[in-house]
Motif scaffolding. Structure first.
Motif, PDB file in Angstrom:
ATOM      1  N   UNK A   8      -6.744   4.826   8.396  1.00 53.42           N
ATOM      2  CA  UNK A   8      -6.345   3.428   8.495  1.00 53.42           C
ATOM      3  C   UNK A   8      -7.178   2.527   7.594  1.00 53.42           C
ATOM      4  N   UNK A   9      -8.234   3.063   7.013  1.00 56.10           N
ATOM      5  CA  UNK A   9      -9.035   2.343   6.022  1.00 56.10           C
ATOM      6  C   UNK A   9      -9.528   3.350   5.003  1.00 56.10           C
ATOM      7  N   UNK A  10      -9.722   2.855   3.794  1.00 52.15           N
ATOM      8  CA  UNK A  10     -10.246   3.676   2.707  1.00 52.15           C
ATOM      9  C   UNK A  10     -11.355   2.869   2.050  1.00 52.15           C
ATOM     10  N   UNK A  11     -12.453   3.507   1.763  1.00 47.48           N
ATOM     11  CA  UNK A  11     -13.589   2.812   1.163  1.00 47.48           C
ATOM     12  C   UNK A  11     -13.433   2.610  -0.324  1.00 47.48           C
ATOM     13  N   UNK A  12     -12.302   2.081  -0.732  1.00 45.10           N
ATOM     14  CA  UNK A  12     -12.038   1.808  -2.149  1.00 45.10           C
ATOM     15  C   UNK A  12     -11.171   0.557  -2.226  1.00 45.10           C
ATOM     16  N   UNK A  13     -11.345  -0.227  -3.299  1.00 42.06           N
ATOM     17  CA  UNK A  13     -10.470  -1.392  -3.460  1.00 42.06           C
ATOM     18  C   UNK A  13      -9.019  -0.950  -3.691  1.00 42.06           C
ATOM     19  N   UNK A  14      -8.103  -1.753  -3.202  1.00 41.18           N
ATOM     20  CA  UNK A  14      -6.682  -1.449  -3.356  1.00 41.18           C
ATOM     21  C   UNK A  14      -6.280  -1.473  -4.823  1.00 41.18           C
ATOM     22  N   UNK A  15      -5.523  -0.464  -5.214  1.00 44.12           N
ATOM     23  CA  UNK A  15      -4.998  -0.366  -6.577  1.00 44.12           C
ATOM     24  C   UNK A  15      -3.499  -0.125  -6.508  1.00 44.12           C
ATOM     25  N   UNK A  16      -2.748  -1.043  -7.055  1.00 41.12           N
ATOM     26  CA  UNK A  16      -1.303  -0.861  -7.154  1.00 41.12           C
ATOM     27  C   UNK A  16      -0.765  -1.901  -8.112  1.00 41.12           C
ATOM     28  N   UNK A  17       0.358  -1.571  -8.705  1.00 46.96           N
ATOM     29  CA  UNK A  17       1.029  -2.581  -9.506  1.00 46.96           C
ATOM     30  C   UNK A  17       1.699  -3.555  -8.543  1.00 46.96           C
ATOM     31  N   UNK A  18       2.078  -4.682  -9.040  1.00 45.88           N
ATOM     32  CA  UNK A  18       2.777  -5.659  -8.200  1.00 45.88           C
ATOM     33  C   UNK A  18       4.068  -5.055  -7.653  1.00 45.88           C
ATOM     34  N   UNK A  19       4.771  -4.318  -8.496  1.00 43.91           N
ATOM     35  CA  UNK A  19       6.024  -3.694  -8.075  1.00 43.91           C
ATOM     36  C   UNK A  19       5.780  -2.632  -7.000  1.00 43.91           C
ATOM     37  N   UNK A  20       4.763  -1.782  -7.206  1.00 44.72           N
ATOM     38  CA  UNK A  20       4.443  -0.762  -6.200  1.00 44.72           C
ATOM     39  C   UNK A  20       4.087  -1.405  -4.872  1.00 44.72           C
ATOM     40  N   UNK A  21       3.281  -2.454  -4.921  1.00 39.66           N
ATOM     41  CA  UNK A  21       2.873  -3.151  -3.700  1.00 39.66           C
ATOM     42  C   UNK A  21       4.101  -3.714  -2.977  1.00 39.66           C
ATOM     43  N   UNK A  22       4.966  -4.396  -3.717  1.00 42.82           N
ATOM     44  CA  UNK A  22       6.151  -4.993  -3.114  1.00 42.82           C
ATOM     45  C   UNK A  22       7.037  -3.920  -2.483  1.00 42.82           C
ATOM     46  N   UNK A  23       7.264  -2.829  -3.218  1.00 41.51           N
ATOM     47  CA  UNK A  23       8.115  -1.759  -2.690  1.00 41.51           C
ATOM     48  C   UNK A  23       7.509  -1.122  -1.452  1.00 41.51           C
TER      49      UNK A  23
END
Length: 89
Positions: A8-23
């Motif tokens: 439920x948590x990962x010790x890393x900053x979130x990485x995604x493109x805007x499109x990936x995040x939206x999808x």
């Protein structure tokens, strides 16, 4: 990791493109709406589905959970939390 074995948590900053995040956000929101009930209570069950390779569409950036980088895993978690808070846009 939750008591149920779900990440439920990962010790890393979130990485995604805007499109990936939206999808990912929209896929989680759709899944949550189909389940019914409080979306916040569905975060962990949804993540469990993604992590075991269940059919969640774009909710996992089109890769098995184990193949996602820690940053991508974090990005999925952020998107799922946003979906539960109705912030997908």
């Amino acid at each position: 990791m939750s008591p149920g074995g779900v990440t439920t948590t990962v010790g890393a900053p979130a990485e995604s493109t805007e499109d990936d995040y939206f999808q990912a956000c929209r896929a989680a929101k759709t899944w949550m709406q189909q389940q019914g009930g409080d979306p916040r209570s569905l975060i962990e069950p949804y993540l469990a589905t993604v992590q075991r390779g269940g059919p969640v569409g774009a909710g996992d950036f089109a890769k098995p959970w184990a193949e996602l980088t820690p940053g991508q895993q974090s990005g999925v978690i952020v998107a799922v939390e946003a979906a539960a808070d109705d912030l997908c846009g």
